[in-house]
Design a protein around this motif. Structure first.
Motif, PDB file in Angstrom:
ATOM      1  N   THR A  12       0.089  62.244 -25.972  1.00  0.00           N
ATOM      2  CA  THR A  12       1.210  62.809 -27.080  1.00  0.00           C
ATOM      3  C   THR A  12       0.803  64.040 -28.373  1.00  0.00           C
ATOM      4  OG1 THR A  12       0.802  60.592 -28.529  1.00  0.00           O
ATOM      5  CG2 THR A  12       2.186  60.633 -25.973  1.00  0.00           C
ATOM      6  N   LYS A  13       1.864  64.369 -28.453  1.00  0.00           N
ATOM      7  CA  LYS A  13       1.245  65.240 -30.398  1.00  0.00           C
ATOM      8  C   LYS A  13       1.100  63.821 -31.288  1.00  0.00           C
ATOM      9  CE  LYS A  13       4.190  69.400 -29.467  1.00  0.00           C
ATOM     10  NZ  LYS A  13       4.945  69.841 -30.071  1.00  0.00           N
ATOM     11  N   GLY A  14       1.933  62.444 -31.336  1.00  0.00           N
ATOM     12  CA  GLY A  14       1.822  61.599 -31.971  1.00  0.00           C
ATOM     13  C   GLY A  14      -0.144  60.803 -31.759  1.00  0.00           C
ATOM     14  N   GLY A  15      -0.003  61.371 -30.604  1.00  0.00           N
ATOM     15  CA  GLY A  15      -1.370  60.944 -30.020  1.00  0.00           C
ATOM     16  C   GLY A  15      -2.044  60.915 -30.835  1.00  0.00           C
ATOM     17  N   SER A  16      -2.498  62.484 -30.708  1.00  0.00           N
ATOM     18  CA  SER A  16      -3.279  63.462 -31.129  1.00  0.00           C
ATOM     19  C   SER A  16      -3.747  63.346 -32.472  1.00  0.00           C
ATOM     20  CB  SER A  16      -2.859  65.052 -30.818  1.00  0.00           C
ATOM     21  OG  SER A  16      -4.135  65.812 -30.706  1.00  0.00           O
ATOM     22  N   LEU A  56       3.777  58.636 -17.669  1.00  0.00           N
ATOM     23  CA  LEU A  56       4.727  58.382 -18.606  1.00  0.00           C
ATOM     24  C   LEU A  56       4.420  58.783 -19.717  1.00  0.00           C
ATOM     25  CD1 LEU A  56       5.383  54.887 -17.385  1.00  0.00           C
ATOM     26  CD2 LEU A  56       6.624  56.183 -16.705  1.00  0.00           C
ATOM     27  N   LEU A  57       3.628  58.835 -20.750  1.00  0.00           N
ATOM     28  CA  LEU A  57       3.488  59.445 -21.946  1.00  0.00           C
ATOM     29  C   LEU A  57       3.834  60.501 -21.937  1.00  0.00           C
ATOM     30  CD1 LEU A  57       0.411  57.116 -22.980  1.00  0.00           C
ATOM     31  CD2 LEU A  57       2.839  56.993 -23.736  1.00  0.00           C
ATOM     32  N   LYS A  58       3.457  61.649 -21.318  1.00  0.00           N
ATOM     33  CA  LYS A  58       3.508  63.064 -21.187  1.00  0.00           C
ATOM     34  C   LYS A  58       4.989  63.192 -21.141  1.00  0.00           C
ATOM     35  CE  LYS A  58      -0.320  64.371 -18.220  1.00  0.00           C
ATOM     36  NZ  LYS A  58      -0.690  64.425 -16.824  1.00  0.00           N
ATOM     37  N   HIS A  59       5.770  62.665 -21.052  1.00  0.00           N
ATOM     38  CA  HIS A  59       6.679  63.415 -21.060  1.00  0.00           C
ATOM     39  C   HIS A  59       7.860  62.293 -22.223  1.00  0.00           C
ATOM     40  CE1 HIS A  59       6.832  64.282 -17.264  1.00  0.00           C
ATOM     41  NE2 HIS A  59       6.501  63.140 -16.272  1.00  0.00           N
ATOM     42  N   VAL A  60       7.334  61.339 -23.762  1.00  0.00           N
ATOM     43  CA  VAL A  60       8.035  60.462 -24.903  1.00  0.00           C
ATOM     44  C   VAL A  60       7.845  61.999 -25.632  1.00  0.00           C
ATOM     45  CG1 VAL A  60       6.811  58.858 -24.368  1.00  0.00           C
ATOM     46  CG2 VAL A  60       5.568  60.268 -25.554  1.00  0.00           C
ATOM     47  N   CYS A  61       8.905  62.211 -26.147  1.00  0.00           N
ATOM     48  CA  CYS A  61       8.816  62.499 -27.637  1.00  0.00           C
ATOM     49  C   CYS A  61       7.591  62.848 -28.957  1.00  0.00           C
ATOM     50  CB  CYS A  61      10.213  62.957 -28.023  1.00  0.00           C
ATOM     51  SG  CYS A  61      10.977  61.565 -28.379  1.00  0.00           S
ATOM     52  N   ASP A  62       8.143  63.667 -29.479  1.00  0.00           N
ATOM     53  CA  ASP A  62       7.198  63.387 -31.036  1.00  0.00           C
ATOM     54  C   ASP A  62       8.407  62.532 -31.463  1.00  0.00           C
ATOM     55  OD1 ASP A  62       5.645  63.406 -33.025  1.00  0.00           O
ATOM     56  OD2 ASP A  62       5.223  65.476 -33.284  1.00  0.00           O
ATOM     57  N   ILE A  83      15.379  61.248 -28.315  1.00  0.00           N
ATOM     58  CA  ILE A  83      14.879  59.859 -28.398  1.00  0.00           C
ATOM     59  C   ILE A  83      15.322  58.751 -26.856  1.00  0.00           C
ATOM     60  CG2 ILE A  83      15.837  57.768 -30.297  1.00  0.00           C
ATOM     61  CD1 ILE A  83      15.847  60.329 -32.006  1.00  0.00           C
ATOM     62  N   LYS A  84      16.543  58.955 -26.612  1.00  0.00           N
ATOM     63  CA  LYS A  84      16.839  58.054 -25.420  1.00  0.00           C
ATOM     64  C   LYS A  84      15.687  58.610 -24.506  1.00  0.00           C
ATOM     65  CE  LYS A  84      20.388  58.651 -21.377  1.00  0.00           C
ATOM     66  NZ  LYS A  84      21.197  59.617 -20.974  1.00  0.00           N
ATOM     67  N   GLU A  85      15.475  59.691 -23.596  1.00  0.00           N
ATOM     68  CA  GLU A  85      14.094  59.436 -22.839  1.00  0.00           C
ATOM     69  C   GLU A  85      13.403  58.709 -23.447  1.00  0.00           C
ATOM     70  OE1 GLU A  85      12.882  60.359 -19.633  1.00  0.00           O
ATOM     71  OE2 GLU A  85      14.752  60.393 -19.544  1.00  0.00           O
ATOM     72  N   THR A  86      12.903  58.849 -24.778  1.00  0.00           N
ATOM     73  CA  THR A  86      11.370  57.972 -25.044  1.00  0.00           C
ATOM     74  C   THR A  86      11.367  56.223 -25.305  1.00  0.00           C
ATOM     75  OG1 THR A  86      10.664  59.570 -26.638  1.00  0.00           O
ATOM     76  CG2 THR A  86      10.168  57.956 -26.601  1.00  0.00           C
ATOM     77  N   ILE A  87      12.923  56.118 -25.277  1.00  0.00           N
ATOM     78  CA  ILE A  87      13.143  54.790 -25.319  1.00  0.00           C
ATOM     79  C   ILE A  87      12.899  54.390 -23.805  1.00  0.00           C
ATOM     80  CG2 ILE A  87      14.867  52.932 -25.187  1.00  0.00           C
ATOM     81  CD1 ILE A  87      16.220  54.692 -28.067  1.00  0.00           C
TER      82      ILE A  87
END
Length: 357
Positions: A12-16, A56-62, A83-87
């Motif tokens: 994820t971008k946030g993880g990076s 799963l994390l590959k599909h979460v948004c930033d 956001i909905k998909e990430t939730i």
């Protein structure tokens, strides 16, 4: 090649961004270091779970970036769907981890998992209001008609007008006896009746007003068509303004939970980073470091984390050890140029950094 590039296996971008922060500011408090190591050890011990989580994390948004956009009133409806998909994914992550026995889940992990759920109101709001398919045949681009009576009414006006245009087309076909007569639209003249050049002699009725000639066809308008066009234009403009107003209200409601969403984003980032560490440890056979306040520096069979990953596949990095204590505080390294003296120094420094992130 860099240390960051070699160890950054986040998805994820946030993880990076977080792993960059970790590398920029290694920890010096033993309790904090061991708490992080415990998280990584948990994911390494449950590597199959880790692989599922990374999938799963590959599909979460930033999420952090989208929250910033929401706060600056620059977000689009599509980002609310993210956001909905990430939730939804976050909730699934919590379920996956909680399948393990509670006594096998470290307290630090339980704290992060507890932050992955509890966003049902936001999910429901977005689900009820925002269209998944923005290419719907309906006129509204992103707000569901079922969410607003006014939007539903305006959409019905547009759809009824489009049906009237179809009726007009059949009417004009019968009047002119032209089977391939078409009614089309462009931004220059709006809705128009189009007939081929060879059929223009059949357009004798005065209701048809010539507007444009092109190489293969001639375009006309009628008062009836103009009235319908004005209705559609007015309804679409009202619809656009209303949708923007509705979207702004939805965003305001979501921002009431801004703090909770930021907490969710940070938890996802941390889980991503520690899953990446576990993946890296599994991939490269790294071991858990042991840190203490003793003046002992001991690295056994160390390998340079950057060079090793950038070597040819048919070559193997030769590991080497380093041991220092109060009695042996200095090592004298000798050898010819390009024999690896600096590499050995940097290797131990990098290993030390990795042990403290």
């Amino acid at each position: 090649p860099s240390l960051l590039g070699s160890v950054n296996k986040t998805v994820t971008k946030g993880g990076s961004r977080l792993i960059y922060s970790y590398l920029s500011s290694p920890l010096i408090n033993l309790d904090s270091i061991n708490a992080r190591l415990a998280i990584t050890e948990f994911f390494l011990d449950n590597i199959y779970l880790t692989e599922d989580i990374r999938g799963l994390l590959k599909h979460v948004c930033d999420l952090e970036r989208i929250i910033t956009k929401l706060s600056m009133d620059r977000a689009k409806a599509q980002e609310l769907l993210k956001i909905k998909e990430t939730i939804k994914i976050s909730n699934n992550l919590g379920i996956q981890i909680n399948k393990l026995e509670k006594n096998k889940i470290p307290e630090t992990i339980r704290k992060q998992v507890s932050k992955l759920t509890g966003y049902k109101d936001i999910y429901t709001l977005i689900d009820e209001a925002i269209r998944e398919d923005n290419n719907s045949s309906r006129s509204s681009s992103y707000i569901k008609a079922s969410y607003s009576k006014d939007i539903n009414q305006l959409e019905n006006i547009i759809i009824n007008c489009e049906n009237e245009i179809e009726v007009l087309k059949e009417k004009y076909k019968n009047i002119c006896k032209i089977d391939n007569l078409k009614i089309s639209y462009n931004n220059f003249i709006g809705f128009f009746i189009e007939v081929s050049q060879k059929n223009t002699h059949k357009i004798s009725n005065p209701i048809f007003i010539k507007k444009q000639s092109i190489s293969n066809s001639v375009r006309y308008k009628t008062d009836e068509l103009q009235v319908i066009e004005e209705k559609i234009f007015s309804a679409k403009q009202s619809l656009s303004d209303l949708e923007q107003h509705v979207l702004s209200n939805i965003i305001k409601t979501i921002l009431e939970s801004k703090t909770q969403l930021i907490t969710l984003a940070k938890s996802l980032n941390k889980i991503d980073v520690h899953c990446a560490f576990a993946y890296l440890a599994e991939l490269n056979a790294y071991c858990k470091p042991k840190l203490s306040n003793d003046n002992i520096f001991s690295i056994i069979s160390g390998r340079h984390p950057v060079i090793e990953q950038n070597m040819n596949a048919n070559k193997q990095y030769i590991n080497n050890s380093c041991y220092l204590n109060n009695d042996h505080r200095i090592l004298l390294i000798t050898g010819p140029n390009m024999s690896g003296k600096s590499t050995f120094l940097r290797q131990n420094a990098l290993i030390t950094i990795l042990a403290q992130i």
